[in-house]
Design an enzyme around this catalytic site. Structure first.
Site, PDB file in Angstrom:
ATOM      1  CG  ASP A   1      -1.880   1.137   1.312  1.00 25.91           C
ATOM      2  OD1 ASP A   1      -2.081   1.849   0.312  1.00 25.91           O
ATOM      3  OD2 ASP A   1      -2.442   1.321   2.399  1.00 25.91           O
TER       4      ASP A   1
ATOM      5  NE  ARG B   1      -7.751  14.082  -8.609  1.00 22.81           N
ATOM      6  CZ  ARG B   1      -8.888  13.517  -8.169  1.00 22.81           C
ATOM      7  NH1 ARG B   1      -9.952  13.447  -8.941  1.00 22.81           N
ATOM      8  NH2 ARG B   1      -8.964  13.032  -6.956  1.00 22.81           N
ATOM      9  CE  LYS B   2      -6.859   4.588 -13.612  1.00 17.19           C
ATOM     10  NZ  LYS B   2      -7.850   3.706 -14.206  1.00 17.19           N
TER      11      LYS B   2
END
Length: 162
Positions: free
Chosen positions: A66, A124-125
């Protein structure tokens, strides 16, 4: 490899994450760097990161995927804009999706190597492909979809939560 990790560029108000925040004394404080087109992070699990004796807890492994993924997303965002990570405005990404596949038990003891490649940067990804290596063996594969967070939203969240 540069001397400064991706996470070292996070503004102080964004450096409290348990996984990657330099301001969190009890957290992992991971450090990620570019090595060519891949990013790399090394992490030494502590004895309390145990799942069963001799093996690393899967939640720790997921948190490494993560936070290394969002750090790599931020670095990729700066690369896509062709600017240094110490330029304004700061870019910060949060996890929109986290997928982790545990291929085999990860042994306790060796320093873990977390590696990542940028699969996609679109607006933005950012999509990041990752894997964790222990003793030269890939034990975990993962994917993070990270989304750039507007600074105005960060300040609003801090106002509401702080």
């Amino acid at each position: 490899m540069t001397d400064k990790a991706f996470q070292d560029y996070y503004p102080e108000y964004f450096a409290h994450c348990y996984g990657c925040g330099s301001m969190n004394d009890l957290g992992h404080q991971i450090k990620s760097f570019w090595e060519g087109d891949e990013s790399v992070c090394h992490f030494q699990p502590k004895p309390y990161h145990t799942a069963i004796p001799g093996y690393v807890y899967g939640g720790l492994l997921a948190s490494l995927v993560d936070c290394h993924g969002t750090g790599t997303a931020a670095a990729a965002g700066y690369r896509a804009e062709n600017r240094a990570m110490d330029t304004e405005p700061p870019l910060r990404y949060l996890t929109a999706s986290l997928h982790v596949d545990y291929l085999k038990p990860t042994p306790m003891g060796p320093i873990l190597e977390v590696r990542a490649k940028v699969k996609e940067v679109k607006g933005r990804k950012v999509v990041i492909e990752e894997w964790i290596i222990a003793n030269g063996v890939i034990t975990v594969k993962g994917e993070v979809v990270a989304v750039q967070v507007p600074e105005s939203l960060v300040k609003e969240l801090l106002k509401d939560g702080g």
